[in-house]
Design a protein around this motif. Structure first.
Motif, PDB file in Angstrom:
ATOM      1  N   LEU A 304     -18.176  43.972  26.487  1.00  0.00           N
ATOM      2  CA  LEU A 304     -19.256  43.544  25.600  1.00  0.00           C
ATOM      3  C   LEU A 304     -19.932  44.755  24.959  1.00  0.00           C
ATOM      4  O   LEU A 304     -20.173  44.771  23.742  1.00  0.00           O
ATOM      5  N   ALA A 305     -20.227  45.776  25.757  1.00  0.00           N
ATOM      6  CA  ALA A 305     -20.864  46.984  25.224  1.00  0.00           C
ATOM      7  C   ALA A 305     -19.992  47.629  24.150  1.00  0.00           C
ATOM      8  O   ALA A 305     -20.498  48.110  23.128  1.00  0.00           O
ATOM      9  N   ASP A 306     -18.688  47.619  24.364  1.00  0.00           N
ATOM     10  CA  ASP A 306     -17.760  48.237  23.411  1.00  0.00           C
ATOM     11  C   ASP A 306     -17.708  47.493  22.080  1.00  0.00           C
ATOM     12  O   ASP A 306     -17.263  48.053  21.071  1.00  0.00           O
ATOM     13  N   GLU A 307     -18.150  46.243  22.070  1.00  0.00           N
ATOM     14  CA  GLU A 307     -18.166  45.468  20.828  1.00  0.00           C
ATOM     15  C   GLU A 307     -19.376  45.803  19.963  1.00  0.00           C
ATOM     16  O   GLU A 307     -19.425  45.429  18.788  1.00  0.00           O
ATOM     17  N   TRP A 308     -20.340  46.508  20.563  1.00  0.00           N
ATOM     18  CA  TRP A 308     -21.574  46.847  19.858  1.00  0.00           C
ATOM     19  C   TRP A 308     -21.566  48.322  19.472  1.00  0.00           C
ATOM     20  O   TRP A 308     -20.751  49.095  19.969  1.00  0.00           O
ATOM     21  N   PRO A 309     -22.477  48.730  18.591  1.00  0.00           N
ATOM     22  CA  PRO A 309     -22.520  50.144  18.187  1.00  0.00           C
ATOM     23  C   PRO A 309     -22.797  51.094  19.344  1.00  0.00           C
ATOM     24  O   PRO A 309     -23.061  50.676  20.478  1.00  0.00           O
ATOM     25  N   GLU A 310     -22.796  52.369  19.016  1.00  0.00           N
ATOM     26  CA  GLU A 310     -22.838  53.433  20.018  1.00  0.00           C
ATOM     27  C   GLU A 310     -24.054  53.380  20.934  1.00  0.00           C
ATOM     28  O   GLU A 310     -24.009  53.876  22.057  1.00  0.00           O
ATOM     29  N   TYR A 311     -25.143  52.799  20.473  1.00  0.00           N
ATOM     30  CA  TYR A 311     -26.387  52.817  21.252  1.00  0.00           C
ATOM     31  C   TYR A 311     -26.385  51.819  22.414  1.00  0.00           C
ATOM     32  O   TYR A 311     -27.296  51.844  23.249  1.00  0.00           O
ATOM     33  N   VAL A 312     -25.400  50.940  22.491  1.00  0.00           N
ATOM     34  CA  VAL A 312     -25.285  50.024  23.631  1.00  0.00           C
ATOM     35  C   VAL A 312     -24.345  50.663  24.650  1.00  0.00           C
ATOM     36  O   VAL A 312     -23.171  50.900  24.362  1.00  0.00           O
ATOM     37  N   LEU A 313     -24.874  50.955  25.829  1.00  0.00           N
ATOM     38  CA  LEU A 313     -24.117  51.692  26.842  1.00  0.00           C
ATOM     39  C   LEU A 313     -23.688  50.776  27.981  1.00  0.00           C
ATOM     40  O   LEU A 313     -24.481  49.977  28.483  1.00  0.00           O
ATOM     41  N   SER A 314     -22.452  50.937  28.392  1.00  0.00           N
ATOM     42  CA  SER A 314     -21.950  50.182  29.536  1.00  0.00           C
ATOM     43  C   SER A 314     -22.380  50.877  30.826  1.00  0.00           C
ATOM     44  O   SER A 314     -22.780  52.050  30.811  1.00  0.00           O
ATOM     45  N   PRO A 315     -22.279  50.194  31.963  1.00  0.00           N
ATOM     46  CA  PRO A 315     -22.682  50.812  33.242  1.00  0.00           C
ATOM     47  C   PRO A 315     -21.842  52.024  33.619  1.00  0.00           C
ATOM     48  O   PRO A 315     -22.227  52.785  34.502  1.00  0.00           O
TER      49      PRO A 315
END
Length: 333
Positions: A304-315
């Protein structure tokens, strides 16, 4: 991916390795520039017109679009270097002395051009790249760990933002004598969520008694969902999209039961409070029953994080967890 590489005839493995290290270097350089500039300048951190043509040219291919939206992702490596040079004071805590940095980057530039234009590598080019990464390794470790080195403003009434939301944290520190504070408290069983406000100081920023409105400080907002509940991250991200440009990062949790958002303090207390109030309201509308304990190998949040721009970080992003109690080699070079 390795099997794909094995299918390519006459592959230059050393060139692939060099390219991979250079990609990692550029990724983290852009991340550092983004964080420090936004911490210093807030909304005016970058002149978006500089990369508009490149951005528009990339996004017109709608059948092959990618989620990147940061102007830094559309900046050339040379332009990125100029940005660092022109704002050296905010990057110097993490990088070698400027004369050494400039000299080493000239070598890296040359190696990068060889890779990009399919020329042969010098027999020592890989070693040069590896040594450069070793030289800056602990600087990037400091950059990352300082992002997770936050503190609570005490007493709360020393800061308008902290004071506004202190009552939403049942474990907010209590003063027991003139100099000592302890974290104690009790959360009612029916409490839906806990809101905590901490503060991050960037290393180039002088210590200040005033946080709100001060460049170099970030508010570190954490909202934790309690009980057998969790976030519907997909709905939360969509519902909060209009606010995203105000954030530095949105950090997602593996179990989907918390959200961490960093916000530049130089917006001023009124704007930061307004942002947080909207996020709390969105939280109340995006809580769902828990799906239970999630296996550590589950990749749904990362996807899910990878589907969003750079400012959304995965755990899995070091900016979400790496702290000073975790010594390591950042680039593993």
């Amino acid at each position: 991916m390795l099997s794909k590489l094995e299918k390519i005839p006459d592959i230059n493995e050393e060139a692939v390795v060099v390219y991979a290290y250079l990609q990692m270097l550029e990724k983290w350089l852009r991340e550092m520039v983004y964080v420090e500039l936004k911490a210093k300048k807030g909304n005016s951190w970058f002149n978006f017109h500089k990369t508009k043509n490149t951005y528009d040219s990339d996004k017109k291919y709608t059948h092959m679009s990618t989620p990147e939206s940061s102007p830094l992702s559309y900046l050339s490596f040379g332009e990125l270097q100029k940005l660092i040079k022109n704002n050296w004071e905010i990057f110097s805590p993490y990088l070698p002395p400027q004369n050494i940095w400039d000299a080493k980057l000239e070598e890296i530039d040359n190696i990068r051009n060889r890779i990009a234009h399919f020329r042969s590598l010098h027999e020592q080019d890989l070693n040069r790249v590896l040594q450069f990464l070793r030289d800056i390794d602990q600087g990037f470790w400091r950059f990352c760990t300082s992002y997770n080195d936050s503190f609570t403003v005490l007493p709360a009434d020393n800061d308008s933002v902290t004071n506004k939301f202190a009552d939403l944290d049942p474990f907010f520190p209590k003063q027991i004598d003139e100099k000592r504070w302890v974290t104690v408290g009790h959360a009612p069983p029916d409490l839906l969520y806990i809101v905590s406000i901490r503060v991050i100081r960037r290393l180039w920023c002088d210590t200040s008694d005033k946080i709100e409105g001060t460049p170099g400080y970030l508010y570190d907002l954490n909202i934790v969902i309690r009980g057998q509940r969790q976030y519907d991250y997909k709905r939360f991200l969509s519902a909060s999209k209009k606010l995203h440009s105000k954030f530095v990062h949105i950090c997602l949790d593996h179990q989907s039961n918390s959200i961490r958002i960093t916000i530049p303090a130089n917006y001023g207390s009124e704007e930061v409070i307004n942002i947080i109030e909207q996020l709390i309201e969105i939280t109340e509308h995006t809580i769902i029953p828990s799906r239970g304990i999630v296996d550590i190998d589950d990749t749904s949040v990362k996807k899910l994080a990878d589907e969003w721009p750079e400012y959304v970080l995965s755990p899995k992003n070091p900016l979400t967890f790496l702290d000073s109690e975790m010594p390591c080699s950042f680039f593993n070079a």
